[in-house]
Design a protein around this motif. Structure first.
Motif, mmCIF file in Angstrom:
data_model
loop_
_atom_site.group_PDB
_atom_site.id
_atom_site.type_symbol
_atom_site.label_atom_id
_atom_site.label_comp_id
_atom_site.label_asym_id
_atom_site.label_seq_id
_atom_site.Cartn_x
_atom_site.Cartn_y
_atom_site.Cartn_z
ATOM 1 N N ALA A 144 7.505 -28.326 48.995
ATOM 2 C CA ALA A 144 7.620 -26.794 49.129
ATOM 3 C C ALA A 144 8.796 -26.431 48.490
ATOM 4 N N TRP B 212 3.878 -18.792 49.856
ATOM 5 C CA TRP B 212 4.884 -19.921 49.903
ATOM 6 C C TRP B 212 5.732 -19.677 51.109
ATOM 7 N N TYR C 266 4.565 -15.920 46.394
ATOM 8 C CA TYR C 266 5.980 -16.212 46.847
ATOM 9 C C TYR C 266 5.729 -15.916 48.728
ATOM 10 N N HIS D 256 0.026 -20.991 48.800
ATOM 11 C CA HIS D 256 0.041 -20.505 47.492
ATOM 12 C C HIS D 256 -0.505 -21.196 46.465
ATOM 13 N N ASP E 3 7.830 -26.661 44.628
ATOM 14 C CA ASP E 3 7.005 -25.380 44.438
ATOM 15 C C ASP E 3 7.637 -24.287 44.346
ATOM 16 N N LEU E 4 8.661 -23.915 44.853
ATOM 17 C CA LEU E 4 9.379 -22.629 44.940
ATOM 18 C C LEU E 4 9.727 -22.140 43.343
ATOM 19 N N GLY F 29 3.897 -22.046 53.019
ATOM 20 C CA GLY F 29 4.090 -23.097 52.015
ATOM 21 C C GLY F 29 3.798 -24.555 52.372
ATOM 22 N N SER F 30 4.170 -24.824 53.426
ATOM 23 C CA SER F 30 3.814 -26.115 53.763
ATOM 24 C C SER F 30 2.346 -26.622 53.904
ATOM 25 N N ILE G 20 6.170 -21.826 41.072
ATOM 26 C CA ILE G 20 5.138 -20.889 41.484
ATOM 27 C C ILE G 20 4.979 -19.873 40.172
#
Length: 108
Positions: A77, A36, A33, A45, A80-81, A40-41, A84
Motif C-alpha cells: 500500500a 487508496w 487517492y 484504487h 502504491d501511494l 488501499g489494503s 497511483i
C-alpha cells in the motif's frame, strides 16, 4: 505527446468531440487517492484504475496478512501511494488515444 501529434490532424469539431468524450471517461487522481486511503489494503484504487488482477492480488495478500501481521499489505500500500498518480496519467493517455482513434475512424 503522441496524443498531441495525433490531434493536430483533426478539425475543431473533432477536437471538441474528443474533449467531451474524454471528460466523461477520464479517471481522477483525487478519487484514486481517496480509494487508496480508505480501501488501499483491499486494492480499491487498483480496481478503479482497471488493474483487476493487481486488485485481486492485493485482496489475497490482505487475507494472508492476517497470519503475518499485515506487513506485506502495508508495504504494498505504501509503494502504491507513490505509483497511483503515474498510473492514472497513463490510463488517461490511453483513454484519450482510444477516443482519438475512434474519431479518426469516423473521419475516414
Amino acid at each position: 505527446m503522441d496524443n498531441l501529434i495525433a490531434r493536430q490532424e483533426l478539425n475543431t469539431e473533432q477536437q471538441l468531440m474528443i474533449n467531451a468524450e474524454f471528460e466523461k471517461r477520464k479517471k481522477s487522481k483525487g478519487i484514486a487517492y481517496i480509494l487508496w486511503l480508505f480501501l488501499g489494503s483491499l486494492g480499491g484504487h487498483r480496481f478503479y484504475a482497471g488493474d483487476i488482477g493487481l486488485g485481486i492480488g492485493m485482496i489475497i495478500v490482505w487475507v494472508l496478512g492476517w497470519f503475518i501481521f499485515f506487513i506485506p499489505t502495508i508495504i504494498w500500500a505504501i509503494i502504491d501511494l507513490f505509483l497511483i498518480g503515474k498510473r492514472i496519467d497513463q490510463l488517461n493517455e490511453q483513454i484519450e488515444a482510444e477516443i482519438i482513434n475512434k474519431v479518426k475512424m469516423l473521419k475516414s
